[in-house]
Design an enzyme around this catalytic site. Structure first.
Site: not given
Ligand SMILES: NC(=O)c1ccc[n+]([C@@H]2O[C@H](COP(=O)([O-])OP(=O)(O)OC[C@H]3O[C@@H](n4cnc5c(N)ncnc54)[C@H](O)[C@@H]3O)[C@@H](O)[C@H]2O)c1
Ligand SMILES: C[C@@H](CO)CCC[C@@H](C)[C@H]1CC[C@H]2[C@@H]3[C@H](O)C=C4C[C@@H](O)CC[C@]4(C)[C@H]3CC[C@]12C
Length: 369
Positions: A159, A163
């Site tokens: 992952y 990214k």
């Molecule tokens: N959730 C976090 O903590 C977090 C933190 C930093 C960055 N991000 C980034 O933010 C973005 C959104 O993440 P999220 O947490 O909302 O995830 P999410 O899974 O809820 O949303 C992702 C969306 O992308 C769509 N998708 C996936 N594959 C696809 C494809 N092949 N074609 C079209 N659509 C597709 C999914 O259906 C979904 O609706 C991602 O790029 C992720 O890397 C998330």
């Molecule tokens: C050891 C467990 C005891 O309770 C806790 C496990 C927690 C993990 C599941 C999460 C800790 C950190 C999280 C990630 C972080 O917040 C940042 C992220 C970046 C984003 O791009 C995607 C989601 C995530 C990887 C997020 C996912 C969940 C954790 C690994």
């Protein structure tokens, strides 16, 4: 005389617009982007909630499509002024194969860039992640870092690797000539761990706590700080960045911005308790109940079981060596780059973000029972 906001109506495309973050970006654009004329929402899975948006003053077009299919992306991008590319495969639990993660996150992003170039779309905002920087596999702390902080970014997990590659593609594409002769302007936003309404992992922790009679057990020392940001503020930052890319192309083009707000720096578990506590859960233990080496052992065991069981069943628990390392490594951000470059200030205070999230957790929890 019509003012400039009325004079030029813009077409926006949000990829991944039905995901956790994507839905907030879509709703934020409709509420806060006066120049919006048409909003295209592109996703592999369209949400039913999109229907209610179609009755508003802005034309909302739902497009079911896959970012890995170049022709579907090109058709969706054609005629758009701005693309917010948030679609991605977020998987740190081993649910998807490394190849699939690469295909969606890297090839999907390449398809979006090429579609912009071919069809003449000039502005692209990419949702990157803090994970393109860290935490690294060595467990080095990143404490109140900014975009210029030196840090040894070492990735092995599919992952963060995907990214980081995708972000590089987006930044390198800045300045490319798009159809019609104008330059492509790109930037990347790097949210830390996002929370808020729609956060499935938070909901899962809540349900797990309910199953355990209202208790959660501390596994991570309270001294480890983890950066978190409210989803509404992440959405707002995307809207602002997209709006300002045109006016401030020379400054913002090819730049990265950490996505942050006033959420307190806390351990992952203590932060979750800000919401789960008011929902009736308790975190047991001032210190981790198990020694760290036991967690390392359990995480390794989970990884082994996942590998052994893969031909039969998908075993993807929350705890694995990667998630343990993430939760156990301090990674916090403190920066004013987005404020200086495009005037970003969080739209939601910490108190507001907390209240909204608590209300959502309560509703999501009760609907599960
Ligand atoms: N959730 C976090 O903590 C977090 C933190 C930093 C960055 N991000 C980034 O933010 C973005 C959104 O993440 P999220 O947490 O909302 O995830 P999410 O899974 O809820 O949303 C992702 C969306 O992308 C769509 N998708 C996936 N594959 C696809 C494809 N092949 N074609 C079209 N659509 C597709 C999914 O259906 C979904 O609706 C991602 O790029 C992720 O890397 C998330
Ligand atoms: C050891 C467990 C005891 O309770 C806790 C496990 C927690 C993990 C599941 C999460 C800790 C950190 C999280 C990630 C972080 O917040 C940042 C992220 C970046 C984003 O791009 C995607 C989601 C995530 C990887 C997020 C996912 C969940 C954790 C690994």
């Amino acid at each position: 005389m019509a003012d400039s906001a009325q004079a030029q109506k813009l077409v926006y495309l949000v990829t991944g617009g039905c995901g956790f973050l994507g839905e907030h970006v879509v709703r934020m654009l409709l509420q806060r982007e006066p120049r919006l004329g048409e909003l295209r929402v592109f996703d592999r899975h369209l949400g039913p909630w999109l229907e209610e948006l179609k009755t508003g003053p802005v034309r909302v077009t739902a497009i079911q499509g896959d970012v890995t299919e170049a022709h579907e992306v090109a058709a969706a991008v054609a005629g758009a002024h701005v693309v917010i590319h948030t679609a991605g495969l977020v998987d740190v639990f081993g649910r998807a194969s490394p190849e699939t993660i690469h295909e969606v996150n890297v090839q999907g992003t390449r398809n979006v860039i090429e579609a912009c170039v071919q069809t003449g779309t000039q502005f692209l905002v990419y949702t990157s992640s803090m994970e393109v920087v860290g935490p690294n596999t060595k467990g080095h702390p990143f404490y109140r870092g900014n975009e210029d902080t030196l840090y040894e970014a070492v990735h092995r997990h599919p992952y963060p690797c995907s990214k980081a590659l995708a972000e590089r593609l987006v930044l390198e594409a800045n300045g490319r000539e798009v159809h019609g002769g104008l330059p492509l302007v790109t930037c990347a936003l790097r949210p830390t761990g996002i929370y808020g309404e729609g956060h499935q992992i938070m909901r899962d922790f809540y349900r797990q706590g309910l199953r355990l009679g209202g208790w959660l057990f501390r596994a991570i020392p309270a001294s480890v700080e983890h950066g978190r940001v409210y989803v509404g503020n992440v959405a707002w930052m995307h809207v602002l960045a997209a709006r300002e890319l045109e006016r401030r192309a020379a400054l913002m083009g090819g730049q990265v911005y950490f996505c942050y707000d006033g959420s307190p720096y806390k351990s992952y578990e203590d932060f979750n308790m800000e919401f789960l506590g008011p929902c009736g859960l308790q975190l047991v233990g001032a210190r981790p109940l198990l020694p760290y080496w036991v967690l390392v052992f359990l995480a390794a065991l989970n990884a082994l079981l996942q590998w052994l069981l893969r031909p039969l069943v998908l075993y993807a628990p929350l705890l694995n060596p990667y998630t343990l390392a993430m939760a156990n490594t301090t990674f916090t951000v403190s920066t004013d780059k987005a404020q200086r470059h495009f005037g970003y200030e969080p739209l939601f205070s910490w108190e507001d973000s907390r209240t909204r999230t608590i209300l959502w957790v309560q509703a999501a929890g009760s609907s599960a029972q």
